[in-house]
Scaffold this active site. Structure first.
Site, PDB file in Angstrom:
ATOM      1  N   ALA A  74       0.780  -1.161  -0.074  1.00 49.87           N
ATOM      2  CA  ALA A  74       0.051  -0.183  -0.217  1.00 49.87           C
ATOM      3  C   ALA A  74       1.006   0.972  -0.113  1.00 49.87           C
ATOM      4  CB  ALA A  74      -0.982   0.146   0.896  1.00 49.87           C
ATOM      5  N   THR A  75       2.115   1.083   0.417  1.00 50.52           N
ATOM      6  CA  THR A  75       2.930   2.122   0.531  1.00 50.52           C
ATOM      7  C   THR A  75       2.910   2.633  -0.338  1.00 50.52           C
ATOM      8  OG1 THR A  75       3.640   1.834   2.538  1.00 50.52           O
ATOM      9  CG2 THR A  75       5.430   3.179   0.913  1.00 50.52           C
ATOM     10  N   ASN A 154      -6.349   4.108  10.065  1.00 44.74           N
ATOM     11  CA  ASN A 154      -5.449   2.774  11.129  1.00 44.74           C
ATOM     12  C   ASN A 154      -5.702   2.260  11.763  1.00 44.74           C
ATOM     13  OD1 ASN A 154      -3.908   4.688  10.078  1.00 44.74           O
ATOM     14  ND2 ASN A 154      -2.783   4.177  10.008  1.00 44.74           N
ATOM     15  N   THR A 243       9.303  -7.394 -12.234  1.00 48.55           N
ATOM     16  CA  THR A 243       8.938  -8.665 -12.673  1.00 48.55           C
ATOM     17  C   THR A 243       7.852  -8.855 -11.674  1.00 48.55           C
ATOM     18  OG1 THR A 243      10.615  -9.300 -13.813  1.00 48.55           O
ATOM     19  CG2 THR A 243       9.547 -11.086 -13.017  1.00 48.55           C
ATOM     20  N   CYS A 329       4.246   2.066  12.222  1.00 50.68           N
ATOM     21  CA  CYS A 329       4.664   2.929  11.291  1.00 50.68           C
ATOM     22  C   CYS A 329       4.965   4.456  12.457  1.00 50.68           C
ATOM     23  CB  CYS A 329       3.989   3.340  10.005  1.00 50.68           C
ATOM     24  SG  CYS A 329       3.455   2.172   9.057  1.00 50.68           S
TER      25      CYS A 329
END
Ligand SMILES: *Cc1c(COP(=O)(O)O)cnc(C)c1O
Length: 398
Positions: A74-75, A154, A243, A329
Site C-alpha cells: 500500500a505504501t 488505521n 517482474t 509505522c
C-alpha cells in the site's frame, strides 16, 4: 485452550491464512516462471496464476481485472497514485486536498510533492475523526487535481463519508484517490458504488502475504492517467515496471476470495467480540473511546485511559497480549499519535491510548483474557500513581 500471547494488533498486519499459504506454495518452485515470458509454458503457467488472482482481487472491489496494477504494497500504491497524478495532470494544476489523519505513506508523499511545487490543503477532522464535507468543497478550486482521503483510519477505524466525497469530486471534475488498506476485505468496498477513481490496498492486512499490494486505476468515466514511478520493462500497462511477485499475487488473490466469501459472517462475529471488549473496558473509570462510535470498522477499538501512560500499560501486558498505542509505522516515536491529537485529545488522554485490532482467528476466550488483564493492569498502574485518588471518583457521564 487459550494460547499466549494473544494477538490484538490486526491493524498492523494479519497472519497469512493457511489456505492462502497453500495456494501460494506451487508458485515458488513448480510454477516458477516469469509471467512476462511469452515463449514457453513456464511463463504461461505463471501468467495464468496472476490472471486468476487479478480477477479475484477485482471481484472483491467491483472493478475490472485490467484496472488492477500490482505493487509491492500500500505504501507504493499511495506513492504511485499521488505522484503519478501530480505528474500526469501538471498542465491542469498543482493542488491536492488531503487530511491530517491520513497514513504516513500519504502524508509524507504529499509533503514530498510540496517541495516540488505542489500546493497541499490539509483538512482537519472533527472530534469523531471525520472530515467536514463543506470544508472539502470550499477547498476545491480550478487548480485542484486530486482529493486523497482514506477509506478507514488505521488507528481509530473511522470510516470517512466516501460516497459524499466522491460526489463532490465528480461534481468538480477532480480525481478521487482513497487509501482503502484497512477497509478492503473487512467491509463492502465497491469502486463504482463508492465512486473511487484510484484506490490503494494490500494483501497483508487481509490475511495475505506481505510485500504485495495493488492500485486500482479507473479506466472509464473518467479514464485516469498516471505517470509511472518505476521505469523499466513496461509491466502493468506501463504503470509499474518490474517482474511480478507471482506467489505473493496468487496469495493476494486467494485472500480476496476468502474475504469475499466470509465477509458477512466475519463482520458480525468480530464486531460482537469487539463490542464485548470495548464495553467492558469502558466500564473502567476515566476511560474514553477515540473516534466515531458509528462510522467505523467492525474489528477495531481505540480507548484512552486517562493519566495512564500507554507505554507502561503495554509493558505491563505485552508478554501475553500484543497491542499497540497507535500505528506500527510511528510507534518508534515518543510523541503521542498525531491522529489522536487531530481529534483534539489533550496529552493526558493522547498518551494513554490503546488500539485493539481483532481478526479472523480472534476468539471469545482471548477477549475475556484481554479484558481481565487490561483492567487489572490499569488499576495497578493507578494505585501506584500518587494521583490515584481522582480515579476513585464515579465515572462522569460521557
Ligand atoms: C498498513 C497501511 C499502509 C501501508 O501498507 P504496506 O503494504 O505495509 O506498505 C498504508 N495505508 C494504510 C491505511 C495502512 O493501514
Amino acid at each position: 485452550m487459550l494460547k499466549l500471547p494473544v494477538y490484538m494488533d490486526h491493524n498492523a498486519t494479519t497472519p497469512c491464512d493457511p489456505r492462502v499459504v497453500e495456494a501460494m506454495i506451487p508458485y515458488f518452485s513448480e510454477y516458477f516462471g516469469n509471467p512476462a515470458s511469452r515463449t514457453h509454458s513456464f511463463g504461461w503457467q505463471a501468467k495464468a496464476g496472476v490472471d486468476i488472482a487479478r480477477e479475484q482481487i477485482a471481484a472483491l472491489i467491483g472493478a475490472e481485472p485490467n484496472e488492477i496494477v500490482f505493487t509491492s504494497g500500500a505504501t507504493e500504491s499511495d506513492n504511485l497514485a499521488i505522484k503519478g497524478v501530480f505528474e500526469a495532470y501538471a498542465s491542469k494544476g498543482n493542488h491536492i486536498i488531503t487530511a491530517v489523519t491520513e497514513h504516513k505513506a500519504v502524508l509524507d508523499t504529499c509533503k514530498h510533492l510540496e517541495k516540488s511545487g505542489a500546493e497541499i490543503t490539509w483538512l482537519e477532522v472533527n472530534e469523531d475523526g471525520l472530515i467536514d464535507l463543506k470544508k472539502l468543497e470550499t477547498a476545491i478550486k480550478s487548480s485542484t487535481i486530486l482529493i486523497a482521503l482514506m477509506y478507514a483510519n488505521n488507528e481509530i477505524g473511522v470510516i470517512q463519508p466516501i460516497k459524499e466525497i466522491s460526489a463532490l469530486a465528480k461534481k468538480h471534475g477532480v480525481i478521487f484517490f482513497s487509501d482503502a488498506t484497512q477497509a478492503v476485505g473487512k467491509i463492502p468496498v465497491d469502486v463504482n458504488n463508492d465512486g473511487i477513481d484510484l484506490m490503494a490496498f494490500n494483501a497483508h492486512k487481509m490475511y495475505g502475504p506481505k510485500g504485495v499490494g495493488a492500485l486500482y486505476v479507473r479506466r472509464k468515466n473518467p479514464r485516469v492517467r498516471l505517470y509511472a514511478q518505476m521505469d523499466g520493462g513496461g509491466h502493468e500497462r506501463g504503470m509499474r515496471s518490474g517482474t511480478l511477485n507471482v506467489p505473493g499475487i496468487v496469495g493476494f488473490g486467494k485472500a480476496c476470495e476468502l474475504c469475499m466469501q466470509e465477509m458477512d459472517s466475519e463482520m458480525k462475529r468480530v464486531s460482537t467480540l469487539r463490542d464485548k471488549l470495548e464495553g467492558a473496558l469502558l466500564q473502567t473509570a476515566q476511560s474514553y473511546l477515540n473516534g466515531s462510535r458509528i462510522h467505523r470498522l467492525p474489528q477495531i477499538t481505540n480507548i484512552s485511559f486517562k493519566n495512564v501512560n500507554s507505554d507502561n500499560l503495554i509493558a505491563g501486558i505485552n508478554k501475553d497480549i500484543a497491542v499497540s498505542s497507535g500505528s506500527a509505522c510511528t510507534s518508534a516515536s515518543v510523541e503521542p499519535s498525531y491522529v489522536l491529537k487531530a481529534l483534539g485529545l489533550e496529552d493526558d488522554l493522547a498518551y494513554g491510548s490503546l488500539r485493539f485490532g481483532l481478526g479472523r482467528f480472534t476468539n471469545e476466550e482471548e477477549i475475556d483474557f484481554t479484558i481481565g488483564r487490561v483492567i487489572d493492569t490499569v488499576s495497578h498502574l493507578r494505585e501506584s500513581n500518587p494521583l490515584s485518588e481522582i480515579y476513585k471518583e464515579e465515572k462522569l457521564p460521557m
